[in-house]
Design an enzyme around this catalytic site. Structure first.
Site, PDB file in Angstrom:
ATOM      1  N   GLY A 194       1.338 -46.866  44.805  1.00  0.00           N
ATOM      2  CA  GLY A 194       1.035 -46.523  45.414  1.00  0.00           C
ATOM      3  C   GLY A 194       2.480 -45.816  45.852  1.00  0.00           C
TER       4      GLY A 194
ATOM      5  CB  SER B 150      -2.550 -48.091  43.893  1.00  0.00           C
ATOM      6  OG  SER B 150      -2.287 -48.973  44.226  1.00  0.00           O
TER       7      SER B 150
ATOM      8  CB  CYS C  66       1.231 -50.354  56.896  1.00  0.00           C
ATOM      9  SG  CYS C  66       0.796 -50.025  54.977  1.00  0.00           S
TER      10      CYS C  66
HETATM   11  C1  LIG Z   1      -3.143 -48.817  49.959  1.00  0.00           C
HETATM   12  C2  LIG Z   1      -1.755 -46.860  49.692  1.00  0.00           C
HETATM   13  C3  LIG Z   1      -0.779 -46.950  48.875  1.00  0.00           C
HETATM   14  C4  LIG Z   1       0.384 -48.153  48.391  1.00  0.00           C
HETATM   15  O1  LIG Z   1       0.190 -48.704  47.589  1.00  0.00           O
HETATM   16  P1  LIG Z   1       0.706 -49.124  46.600  1.00  0.00           P
HETATM   17  O2  LIG Z   1      -0.116 -49.583  45.682  1.00  0.00           O
HETATM   18  O3  LIG Z   1       0.012 -50.475  47.537  1.00  0.00           O
HETATM   19  O4  LIG Z   1       1.937 -49.592  47.384  1.00  0.00           O
HETATM   20  C5  LIG Z   1      -0.194 -45.012  49.164  1.00  0.00           C
HETATM   21  N1  LIG Z   1      -1.465 -44.157  49.864  1.00  0.00           N
HETATM   22  C6  LIG Z   1      -2.290 -44.844  50.003  1.00  0.00           C
HETATM   23  C7  LIG Z   1      -3.068 -43.421  50.528  1.00  0.00           C
HETATM   24  C8  LIG Z   1      -3.126 -45.838  50.413  1.00  0.00           C
HETATM   25  O5  LIG Z   1      -4.060 -45.575  50.720  1.00  0.00           O
END
Ligand SMILES: *Cc1c(COP(=O)(O)O)cnc(C)c1O
Length: 386
Positions: free
Chosen positions: A71, A199, A325
């Site tokens: 993501g 993701s 995060c």
């Molecule tokens: C977890 C998340 C991401 C990041 O995705 P990754 O695959 O962990 O880099 C981005 N946006 C939202 C809303 C998320 O919950």
């Protein structure tokens, strides 16, 4: 000790059927999809089939799907890639104050590169109002990025309405659908979006894989150059095992979506009702808004969410205080601040995110231990004494 995992918005376990697929493409069919021999061809078929499975969940043509590392990379590619492709058309972007850091930090970077970004506020229920987005649009606006559902509070944004207002101005619309992909319908035509991020690890596939949808013909400069994989849109040898696993996870999500959404919603409601009954001064964030069936963000007045999180962890229950995060810092969540959550509740929030493995017994266990945890924390908290 009992182990209860209620942090599925942070990540999910890989399902056994998904792991089987992954192992096959690590161990047996390990070829490089760019190779011409049969090893390569088998890997190519796996990537193509996974693309079909993603495309089916999005109601999109397979050729509009690009795989990448997840993501964060997808959000970076779309924001930076549209900004670069359209910089002669305009240098203004619109997003919301409650986006994931993968969008907000990329916007902050673009601001250092000569772009202007408007961060639209949300209402008290955590909803981005379509009129507020419309008001932010200018002649210079090239891209609007509004998440489909928020990861911390689960509020589902009125994307179709936002899309109508944005696209009638000829402006491109992106949505970060990481939290909705596989949980609720995400058909790109119903949402009206030009770009969508997904993701793997939020949907029972492994970490480090994900991708984006781009409406055919939309301008997007690649972030990564190299071997012309993914038709030059994202170079680098495909993560075949993880991509195949993601395809399998999409199939399972499509098969079980309605049933799991209804089941998890019932459990979430039982949790919310139970907490309300047993604990005074609780607040459910975004309660009046449409929300993800698996997510609830509950604040307890006069305590630190971190204290509750650690006490729950000691008794085997894994939850979050917001986004993974920002945990570890006692700074209140940017999402709750944007919603204008009252001060007494701002620091005492916990996010419970349910998943496929969640049972009624687990919810009852939480309801049995949390009232005592909150009571003890309140007794010790200086903020709680009048
Ligand atoms: C977890 C998340 C991401 C990041 O995705 P990754 O695959 O962990 O880099 C981005 N946006 C939202 C809303 C998320 O919950």
């Amino acid at each position: 000790m009992r182990q209860v995992y209620l942090d599925h918005n942070a990540t999910t376990p890989v399902l056994p059927e998904v792991l089987e697929v992954m192992l096959r493409y690590c161990r047996d069919d390990f070829g490089n999809p760019s190779s011409v021999h049969r090893y390569g061809r088998r890997a190519r078929v796996a990537v193509d089939e996974a693309r079909d499975a993603v495309a089916a969940l999005l109601g999109a043509p397979a050729a509009s799907i690009v795989f990448c590392s997840g993501g964060t990379e997808a959000n970076n590619t779309i924001l930076q890639g549209v900004a670069a492709a359209l910089k002669d058309k305009g240098r203004h972007l619109v997003t919301s104050q409650i986006e994931h850091p993968a969008v907000l930090d990329t916007c902050a970077y673009l601001e250092t590169q000569g772009y202007r970004v408007t961060y639209v506020p949300v209402n008290a229920d955590g909803i981005v109002e379509p009129e507020a987005v419309a008001e932010a649009l200018t002649e210079e606006t090239i891209l609007v990025s509004i998440m489909h559902a928020n990861n911390e509070v689960g509020t589902i944004q009125p994307l179709a309405e936002i899309a109508r207002l944005v696209r009638e101005r000829g402006i491109l619309l992106h949505t970060d659908a990481v939290q909705t992909f596989g949980k609720i319908p995400t058909r790109v035509d119903e949402l009206g979006v030009d770009f969508l991020t997904f993701s793997g690890h939020k949907l029972y596939a492994p970490k480090g894989v994900g991708g984006w949808y781009a409406r055919p013909g939309t301008p997007l400069r690649p972030l990564i150059y190299g071997g012309h994989q993914e038709r030059g849109r994202r170079s680098g040898t495909e993560n075949v095992a993880a991509i195949a696993a993601l395809g399998k996870a999409c199939e399972l999500a499509a098969r079980d979506m309605a049933r799991e959404a209804a089941r998890q919603l019932q459990l979430r409601q039982a949790l919310e009702h139970g907490l309300r009954e047993r604990i005074p001064a609780v607040r459910i964030q975004g309660e009046a808004a449409p929300r993800l069936p698996n997510t609830t963000n509950v604040a307890f007045a006069g305590v630190e969410g971190e204290t509750l999180l650690m006490s729950l962890d000691l008794q085997g229950v894994a939850v979050s205080t917001g986004s993974a995060c920002s945990s570890g810092s006692l700074e209140p969540s940017h999402v709750l601040k944007a919603m204008g959550v009252p001060a007494e509740f701002l620091h005492g929030a916990l996010r419970f995110s349910l998943g496929r493995s969640t049972t009624r017994e687990e919810i009852e266990y939480v309801l049995a231990i949390l009232p005592g945890i909150v009571e003890r924390a309140r007794a010790l908290s200086p903020a709680a004494t009048p």
